[in-house]
Design an enzyme around this catalytic site. Structure first.
Site, PDB file in Angstrom:
ATOM      1  N   GLU A 142      -8.961 -23.276  17.849  1.00 37.57           N
ATOM      2  CA  GLU A 142      -9.960 -23.953  18.667  1.00 37.57           C
ATOM      3  C   GLU A 142     -10.888 -24.790  17.784  1.00 37.57           C
ATOM      4  O   GLU A 142     -11.434 -24.308  16.801  1.00 37.57           O
ATOM      5  CB  GLU A 142     -10.779 -22.903  19.430  1.00 37.57           C
ATOM      6  CG  GLU A 142     -11.788 -23.489  20.400  1.00 37.57           C
ATOM      7  CD  GLU A 142     -12.590 -22.415  21.119  1.00 37.57           C
ATOM      8  OE1 GLU A 142     -13.172 -22.713  22.162  1.00 37.57           O
ATOM      9  OE2 GLU A 142     -12.639 -21.267  20.616  1.00 37.57           O
ATOM     10  N   LYS A 217     -10.956 -26.476  28.345  1.00 38.64           N
ATOM     11  CA  LYS A 217     -11.378 -25.074  28.464  1.00 38.64           C
ATOM     12  C   LYS A 217     -12.128 -24.859  29.782  1.00 38.64           C
ATOM     13  O   LYS A 217     -13.052 -25.602  30.105  1.00 38.64           O
ATOM     14  CB  LYS A 217     -12.284 -24.740  27.275  1.00 38.64           C
ATOM     15  CG  LYS A 217     -12.737 -23.292  27.185  1.00 38.64           C
ATOM     16  CD  LYS A 217     -13.494 -23.095  25.879  1.00 38.64           C
ATOM     17  CE  LYS A 217     -13.972 -21.672  25.706  1.00 38.64           C
ATOM     18  NZ  LYS A 217     -14.613 -21.461  24.390  1.00 38.64           N
ATOM     19  N   CYS A 254      -9.354 -19.802  24.298  1.00 38.73           N
ATOM     20  CA  CYS A 254     -10.407 -18.871  23.886  1.00 38.73           C
ATOM     21  C   CYS A 254     -10.833 -17.915  24.998  1.00 38.73           C
ATOM     22  O   CYS A 254     -10.090 -17.036  25.387  1.00 38.73           O
ATOM     23  CB  CYS A 254     -11.594 -19.666  23.338  1.00 38.73           C
ATOM     24  SG  CYS A 254     -12.799 -18.633  22.478  1.00 38.73           S
TER      25      CYS A 254
END
Length: 274
Positions: A142, A217, A254
């Protein structure tokens, strides 16, 4: 950890044998393997690496040239084989997925340009090792192209943001083409077409160097003073699945991994690998 006095002395003896090591061992895996009784290590390995259809993970033999490169540039290199239940009517499809986790390469007080270029240089031998080891899909970490500064709430780090087809994508295009490899490149995205909005975005680069698409995300951690929405908000791309030369893939970024419905949605949308 169950070990005897002699093993304790071995760990203490090796604790300072190599800078950056864990008690003298190259990795946590090696430390546990050397110091746990076999039946305990088997259970720890299962918890850390997965059940693998009830079988122990097999090690994958890698070329000596890749081992030499990892030793020269001082990064750990491991490879495992995850099996799947056999089918009777179809031949197995073998896909090699590579994962790179790296630290920064220059102090955070250095110029942002120097920091970014130094990370590029640091990753070059790692990507070469992945490509020469036959990796089909390579996943970078990330926001790999910058320090992970999203806990600081300092706006200056936004300067690292770049368009989808920016410097990081240009850097990775040649490697995708060279090794016929799909590359997942998560960046801090600057959406230049929509008011320079910032997103936490994973770019999917095809094996011909083309940009297949992107995913933003979709879940933000907000825990105490840690609040990533200081920099970007929840993504607006839904749960896309990308058709690649090595199967239909999706990217769960994540904090999204903590939400079971994320995995479910990718699966319902046809993902074979997430």
């Amino acid at each position: 950890m169950e070990r005897n006095e002699g093993e304790n002395q071995h760990v203490e003896k090796n604790s300072n044998s190599k800078d950056g090591s864990i008690c003298g061992y190259e990795s946590l895996h090696h430390l546990l393997s050397a110091n746990l009784k076999p039946h305990l290590f088997k259970e720890v390995r299962r918890l850390l690496l997965g059940l693998n259809c009830g079988r122990a993970l097999e090690l994958v033999a890698l070329p000596e040239s890749t081992k030499a490169l990892s030793s020269e540039h001082d990064f750990d290199l491991q490879a495992f084989c995850f099996g799947a239940d056999k089918e009777l009517l179809r031949q197995p499809l073998v896909v090699r997925v590579g994962l790179i986790q790296n630290s920064i390469a220059r102090p955070t007080i250095a110029s942002f340009l120097d920091q970014k270029r130094a990370i590029f240089q640091k990753l070059k031998p790692m990507i070469d090792v992945a490509g020469s080891s036959g990796v089909n899909i390579l996943c970078l970490q990330e926001a790999w192209m910058m320090p992970f500064a999203f806990c600081t709430r300092e706006k200056r780090w936004c300067e690292f943001a770049e368009p989808v087809d920016g410097e990081s994508a240009q850097f990775l295009h040649e490697y995708a083409r060279k090794y016929n490899m799909v590359i997942i490149s998560p960046i801090l995205e600057r959406d230049v077409n929509h008011g320079e909005t910032l997103w936490n975005t994973a770019i999917i680069i095809g094996s011909r160097g083309n940009i297949i698409g992107k995913h933003r995300k979709n879940h933000m951690p907000r825990v105490g003073d840690f609040n990533e929405s200081t920099y970007y908000m929840e993504g607006n791309t839904g749960h896309p699945v990308f058709e690649t030369a090595y199967g239909k893939i999706a990217v769960n970024i994540c904090y999204g991994r903590h939400h079971p419905l994320n995995w479910l949605a990718f699966g319902l949308n046809g993902a074979e690998i997430v």
